[in-house]
Write a protein that holds these residues in place. Structure first.
Motif, PDB file in Angstrom:
ATOM      1  N   GLU A 175       0.832  -1.205   0.000  1.00 53.06           N
ATOM      2  CA  GLU A 175       0.000   0.000   0.000  1.00 53.06           C
ATOM      3  C   GLU A 175       0.865   1.252   0.000  1.00 53.06           C
ATOM      4  OE1 GLU A 175      -4.061  -1.484   2.323  1.00 53.06           O
ATOM      5  OE2 GLU A 175      -2.398  -0.601   3.448  1.00 53.06           O
ATOM      6  N   ASP A 176       1.903   1.257   0.836  1.00 54.90           N
ATOM      7  CA  ASP A 176       2.798   2.421   0.918  1.00 54.90           C
ATOM      8  C   ASP A 176       3.544   2.637  -0.403  1.00 54.90           C
ATOM      9  OD1 ASP A 176       2.018   2.817   3.516  1.00 54.90           O
ATOM     10  OD2 ASP A 176       3.771   1.835   4.407  1.00 54.90           O
ATOM     11  N   VAL A 177       4.024   1.549  -0.994  1.00 57.64           N
ATOM     12  CA  VAL A 177       4.761   1.648  -2.261  1.00 57.64           C
ATOM     13  C   VAL A 177       3.865   2.234  -3.355  1.00 57.64           C
ATOM     14  CG1 VAL A 177       5.784   0.281  -4.128  1.00 57.64           C
ATOM     15  CG2 VAL A 177       6.414  -0.184  -1.749  1.00 57.64           C
ATOM     16  N   LEU A 178       2.640   1.740  -3.441  1.00 62.99           N
ATOM     17  CA  LEU A 178       1.717   2.217  -4.465  1.00 62.99           C
ATOM     18  C   LEU A 178       1.279   3.656  -4.205  1.00 62.99           C
ATOM     19  CD1 LEU A 178      -0.468  -1.010  -4.839  1.00 62.99           C
ATOM     20  CD2 LEU A 178       1.128  -0.098  -6.529  1.00 62.99           C
ATOM     21  N   GLU A 179       1.016   3.967  -2.943  1.00 67.14           N
ATOM     22  CA  GLU A 179       0.583   5.323  -2.599  1.00 67.14           C
ATOM     23  C   GLU A 179       1.666   6.345  -2.897  1.00 67.14           C
ATOM     24  OE1 GLU A 179      -1.038   7.897   1.267  1.00 67.14           O
ATOM     25  OE2 GLU A 179      -0.674   5.732   1.430  1.00 67.14           O
ATOM     26  N   GLU A 180       2.898   6.024  -2.579  1.00 65.18           N
ATOM     27  CA  GLU A 180       3.999   6.941  -2.835  1.00 65.18           C
ATOM     28  C   GLU A 180       4.190   7.192  -4.331  1.00 65.18           C
ATOM     29  OE1 GLU A 180       7.534   5.576  -0.948  1.00 65.18           O
ATOM     30  OE2 GLU A 180       6.717   5.714   1.092  1.00 65.18           O
ATOM     31  N   ASP A 181       3.818   6.230  -5.141  1.00 61.96           N
ATOM     32  CA  ASP A 181       3.966   6.403  -6.591  1.00 61.96           C
ATOM     33  C   ASP A 181       2.740   7.056  -7.233  1.00 61.96           C
ATOM     34  OD1 ASP A 181       5.911   5.769  -8.753  1.00 61.96           O
ATOM     35  OD2 ASP A 181       4.196   4.697  -9.604  1.00 61.96           O
ATOM     36  N   GLY A 182       1.715   7.364  -6.411  1.00 60.08           N
ATOM     37  CA  GLY A 182       0.567   8.096  -6.932  1.00 60.08           C
ATOM     38  C   GLY A 182      -0.685   7.283  -7.175  1.00 60.08           C
ATOM     39  N   TYR A 183      -0.683   6.017  -6.784  1.00 58.15           N
ATOM     40  CA  TYR A 183      -1.882   5.198  -6.951  1.00 58.15           C
ATOM     41  C   TYR A 183      -2.840   5.474  -5.800  1.00 58.15           C
ATOM     42  CZ  TYR A 183       0.648   2.555 -10.508  1.00 58.15           C
ATOM     43  OH  TYR A 183       1.342   2.196 -11.637  1.00 58.15           O
ATOM     44  N   ALA A 184      -4.066   5.858  -6.155  1.00 54.46           N
ATOM     45  CA  ALA A 184      -5.016   6.268  -5.114  1.00 54.46           C
ATOM     46  C   ALA A 184      -6.194   5.308  -4.967  1.00 54.46           C
ATOM     47  CB  ALA A 184      -5.551   7.669  -5.420  1.00 54.46           C
ATOM     48  N   ASN A 185      -6.347   4.393  -5.912  1.00 58.77           N
ATOM     49  CA  ASN A 185      -7.518   3.516  -5.908  1.00 58.77           C
ATOM     50  C   ASN A 185      -7.085   2.082  -5.599  1.00 58.77           C
ATOM     51  OD1 ASN A 185     -10.085   2.506  -6.202  1.00 58.77           O
ATOM     52  ND2 ASN A 185     -10.201   2.861  -8.403  1.00 58.77           N
ATOM     53  N   VAL A 186      -6.665   1.874  -4.349  1.00 59.18           N
ATOM     54  CA  VAL A 186      -6.112   0.582  -3.928  1.00 59.18           C
ATOM     55  C   VAL A 186      -7.012  -0.037  -2.856  1.00 59.18           C
ATOM     56  CG1 VAL A 186      -4.142  -0.619  -2.922  1.00 59.18           C
ATOM     57  CG2 VAL A 186      -3.763   1.324  -4.462  1.00 59.18           C
ATOM     58  N   THR A 187      -7.372  -1.293  -3.060  1.00 64.85           N
ATOM     59  CA  THR A 187      -8.161  -2.054  -2.091  1.00 64.85           C
ATOM     60  C   THR A 187      -7.317  -3.237  -1.620  1.00 64.85           C
ATOM     61  OG1 THR A 187     -10.218  -1.464  -3.227  1.00 64.85           O
ATOM     62  CG2 THR A 187     -10.298  -3.327  -1.696  1.00 64.85           C
ATOM     63  N   SER A 188      -7.410  -3.554  -0.332  1.00 65.17           N
ATOM     64  CA  SER A 188      -6.580  -4.634   0.218  1.00 65.17           C
ATOM     65  C   SER A 188      -7.413  -5.586   1.060  1.00 65.17           C
ATOM     66  CB  SER A 188      -5.456  -4.056   1.080  1.00 65.17           C
ATOM     67  OG  SER A 188      -4.673  -3.133   0.346  1.00 65.17           O
ATOM     68  N   THR A 189      -6.963  -6.831   1.121  1.00 66.16           N
ATOM     69  CA  THR A 189      -7.577  -7.806   2.005  1.00 66.16           C
ATOM     70  C   THR A 189      -6.538  -8.838   2.422  1.00 66.16           C
ATOM     71  OG1 THR A 189      -9.353  -9.442   2.269  1.00 66.16           O
ATOM     72  CG2 THR A 189      -8.356  -9.267   0.100  1.00 66.16           C
ATOM     73  N   THR A 190      -6.634  -9.280   3.679  1.00 64.99           N
ATOM     74  CA  THR A 190      -5.784 -10.366   4.167  1.00 64.99           C
ATOM     75  C   THR A 190      -6.551 -11.688   4.181  1.00 64.99           C
ATOM     76  OG1 THR A 190      -6.421  -9.830   6.447  1.00 64.99           O
ATOM     77  CG2 THR A 190      -4.387  -8.829   5.602  1.00 64.99           C
ATOM     78  N   ASP A 191      -7.802 -11.633   3.728  1.00 67.86           N
ATOM     79  CA  ASP A 191      -8.659 -12.823   3.702  1.00 67.86           C
ATOM     80  C   ASP A 191      -8.949 -13.200   2.249  1.00 67.86           C
ATOM     81  OD1 ASP A 191     -10.502 -14.817   3.956  1.00 67.86           O
ATOM     82  OD2 ASP A 191     -11.973 -13.637   5.085  1.00 67.86           O
ATOM     83  N   PRO A 192      -8.326 -14.228   1.717  1.00 71.14           N
ATOM     84  CA  PRO A 192      -8.528 -14.592   0.311  1.00 71.14           C
ATOM     85  C   PRO A 192      -9.954 -15.019  -0.015  1.00 71.14           C
ATOM     86  CG  PRO A 192      -7.267 -16.287   1.454  1.00 71.14           C
ATOM     87  CD  PRO A 192      -7.350 -15.132   2.386  1.00 71.14           C
ATOM     88  N   THR A 193     -10.743 -15.400   0.997  1.00 68.57           N
ATOM     89  CA  THR A 193     -12.129 -15.802   0.734  1.00 68.57           C
ATOM     90  C   THR A 193     -12.998 -14.599   0.364  1.00 68.57           C
ATOM     91  OG1 THR A 193     -12.796 -15.602   3.063  1.00 68.57           O
ATOM     92  CG2 THR A 193     -11.913 -17.732   2.344  1.00 68.57           C
ATOM     93  N   GLN A 194     -12.501 -13.382   0.584  1.00 71.52           N
ATOM     94  CA  GLN A 194     -13.266 -12.181   0.262  1.00 71.52           C
ATOM     95  C   GLN A 194     -13.051 -11.709  -1.175  1.00 71.52           C
ATOM     96  OE1 GLN A 194     -12.188  -9.160   3.099  1.00 71.52           O
ATOM     97  NE2 GLN A 194     -13.338 -10.106   4.767  1.00 71.52           N
ATOM     98  N   VAL A 195     -12.102 -12.312  -1.863  1.00 70.32           N
ATOM     99  CA  VAL A 195     -11.715 -11.815  -3.183  1.00 70.32           C
ATOM    100  C   VAL A 195     -12.877 -11.829  -4.175  1.00 70.32           C
ATOM    101  CG1 VAL A 195     -10.244 -12.236  -5.185  1.00 70.32           C
ATOM    102  CG2 VAL A 195      -9.286 -12.396  -2.888  1.00 70.32           C
ATOM    103  N   GLU A 196     -13.631 -12.920  -4.227  1.00 66.47           N
ATOM    104  CA  GLU A 196     -14.740 -13.009  -5.178  1.00 66.47           C
ATOM    105  C   GLU A 196     -15.767 -11.912  -4.939  1.00 66.47           C
ATOM    106  OE1 GLU A 196     -16.045 -17.079  -6.885  1.00 66.47           O
ATOM    107  OE2 GLU A 196     -15.494 -17.444  -4.785  1.00 66.47           O
ATOM    108  N   ASP A 197     -16.114 -11.680  -3.663  1.00 64.12           N
ATOM    109  CA  ASP A 197     -17.092 -10.634  -3.346  1.00 64.12           C
ATOM    110  C   ASP A 197     -16.553  -9.258  -3.719  1.00 64.12           C
ATOM    111  OD1 ASP A 197     -18.926 -12.458  -2.402  1.00 64.12           O
ATOM    112  OD2 ASP A 197     -18.281 -12.284  -0.308  1.00 64.12           O
ATOM    113  N   LEU A 198     -15.285  -9.020  -3.446  1.00 58.77           N
ATOM    114  CA  LEU A 198     -14.692  -7.723  -3.785  1.00 58.77           C
ATOM    115  C   LEU A 198     -14.702  -7.500  -5.295  1.00 58.77           C
ATOM    116  CD1 LEU A 198     -11.644  -7.656  -1.318  1.00 58.77           C
ATOM    117  CD2 LEU A 198     -13.637  -6.139  -1.277  1.00 58.77           C
ATOM    118  N   CYS A 199     -14.381  -8.552  -6.041  1.00 59.95           N
ATOM    119  CA  CYS A 199     -14.362  -8.432  -7.508  1.00 59.95           C
ATOM    120  C   CYS A 199     -15.765  -8.273  -8.079  1.00 59.95           C
ATOM    121  CB  CYS A 199     -13.674  -9.645  -8.121  1.00 59.95           C
ATOM    122  SG  CYS A 199     -11.870  -9.663  -7.878  1.00 59.95           S
ATOM    123  N   ALA A 200     -16.768  -8.753  -7.347  1.00 61.49           N
ATOM    124  CA  ALA A 200     -18.146  -8.568  -7.780  1.00 61.49           C
ATOM    125  C   ALA A 200     -18.605  -7.133  -7.552  1.00 61.49           C
ATOM    126  CB  ALA A 200     -19.070  -9.545  -7.050  1.00 61.49           C
TER     127      ALA A 200
END
Length: 226
Positions: free
Chosen positions: A27-52
């Protein structure tokens, strides 16, 4: 910053890693380079719902995770991967089998942990540029298809307008011919629908039927009015 660079930095990125430290670092690496639309999760079971819920342009994916590993996550995203969603795998497993399995499973690129921040940024940018260009080409293809459809419809309408005018020409010889022609064309269209012909064929039959009495124009009144 050019238009492509702005589009790249506006892209939606998903980070999937069970280690909060790794997530925070990315997140820090991307933010420092100007990326503002970043979503994160530590739970891989949430990936499908997030992508939906969100149309992501890039997924940064770990391999070794509990419950669902990175390979299983890619399997669940197979449909979106086939539609162009790029996946950048980041993992401490650097053996050949893991790399090949990840690439075969849908990953578009591979970075080994501990990773170099600049390398991750460059690989992410490369994948995002391809993703955005792919979407732009798809958009242009859709616009072209719409224009072709519109022009085709206009051409069909022009052809049908000629037929309508020819059919109306019969009215000059017989005051009832115009109404008769219209009734017959509708009857023919209805019969075609009952016969379960394709909608376009039914429409063509409707217009073609209007021509069935056109020959009356050349018949002398002495015969036509007997």
């Amino acid at each position: 910053m050019d238009e492509l660079s702005r589009a790249v930095h506006d892209a939606a990125i998903l980070i999937v890693d069970d280690n909060p430290v790794n997530v925070s670092l990315l997140e820090d690496v991307l933010e420092e380079d100007g990326y503002a639309n970043v979503t994160s999760t530590t739970d891989p079971t949430q990936v499908e719902d997030l992508c939906a819920q969100i149309t992501f342009d890039l997924v940064l994916l770990d391999i070794r995770m509990p419950v669902l590993d990175g390979f299983q996550v890619m399997q669940r995203l197979d449909g979106q991967v086939r539609q162009g969603l790029p996946i950048l795998v980041l993992t401490a497993q650097n053996d050949r089998d893991t790399r090949l399995r990840a690439l075969a499973g849908g990953a578009r690129d591979f970075v080994t942990k501990p990773f170099d921040a600049e390398e991750v940024l460059q690989r992410a940018r490369n994948l995002l540029e391809i993703r955005l260009l792919f979407r732009e080409r798809a958009h242009q293809a859709e616009l072209l298809e719409r224009k072709v459809h519109q022009r085709t419809q206009e051409l069909h309408e022009a052809h049908f307008e000629v037929i309508r005018h020819l059919a109306r020409a019969g009215e000059y010889r017989d005051t009832d011919t115009g109404r008769h022609v219209e009734r017959m064309s509708l009857y023919c269209q209805r019969l075609a629908q009952v016969a379960e012909l394709p909608p376009q064929a039914c429409e063509h039959i409707r217009y073609a039927a209007q021509m069935h009495d056109l020959g009356k124009i050349g018949i002398p009144d002495s015969i036509l009015h007997k």
